[in-house]
Design an enzyme around this catalytic site. Sequence first.
Site, PDB file in Angstrom:
ATOM      1  N   CYS A   1     -39.580 109.890   5.787  1.00 22.08           N
ATOM      2  CA  CYS A   1     -40.697 109.487   6.513  1.00 22.08           C
ATOM      3  C   CYS A   1     -42.007 110.046   6.037  1.00 22.08           C
ATOM      4  CB  CYS A   1     -40.596 110.046   8.258  1.00 22.08           C
ATOM      5  SG  CYS A   1     -41.929 109.891   9.347  1.00 22.08           S
ATOM      6  N   GLY A   2     -42.927 109.336   5.720  1.00 26.38           N
ATOM      7  CA  GLY A   2     -44.375 109.666   5.334  1.00 26.38           C
ATOM      8  C   GLY A   2     -45.138 109.875   6.445  1.00 26.38           C
TER       9      GLY A   2
END
Length: 289
Positions: A125-126
């Site tokens: 998850c960025g």
Amino acid sequence: MGATTQRRPVIRLRANAEPQENQPPLFRHDRPDVLAVEEPLEIRVDGEQFSVTMRSPGDDFDLVAGFLVSEGMVFEHDHLVAMRYCSGLDADGHQTYNVIDAVIRADVPRPEHATARQVYTTSSCGLCGAASIEAVTRASQHAIRPPRRTVSYDLLARLPDLLREGQAAFDRTGGVHAAGLFTADGELLCLREDVGRHNAVDKVVGWALREGRLPLDDTVLQVSGRASFELVQKASMAGIPMLAAVSAPSSLAVDLAQTSGLTLVGFSRGTGMNVYAHPERISGLPPKR
């Protein structure tokens, strides 16, 4: 610098497709296997902790530079004054290379969301922890421009194979994502791998920032996984006009591609693909029926 792969013992089990008398139904092999390394990287900005992300060691300065572009912290080559590894020691007193301090030019304005980003980010998850969806859809300083050149369908169909040819870490581990930046003629400009697909994209964007190449007009970003919202956002922040993925996009990714002017391609495999937004950048398409 930390290793990108490590060996671990593994029990490999395989079913006997044609079991016969005196042969086991299941084969076992005890052997070492090569795994992709995943380690935390603490990102500091001007000495203050900004974020912690899980990543594959290697090309760390590119990763940090690209992350700061995607966060709207920097958008020109000379905005990033310096980067350095800080003291980070393991139990044996060895440097871990897991803390980087980035120095941003003093007159570069900080975005309003900057102080709200001090969070832990996983390799999947960025955008975890962003203060609001409004902060995530922040305006890019490199707006995607109308197409000056098109990319042929035939070339676009070949990009996944060209990307795969350069995936050295995947060859050894089978456990990393890749992002490759190509010209409209198919020249590979930069390829990066990482356990996190968003990290691989950040490493490509960071390379471009450090090389003074932003905005990335007339390029194609080919990725090995799905086209999530975060990847479209990162591409748009760098001015990349086309993102192609071997798997599916999300609905929010398509929405952002439509509004930002980015051409979005999914399920790019072999001789087939789906075009979800702005097909005008692709030449060689049959007319609409």
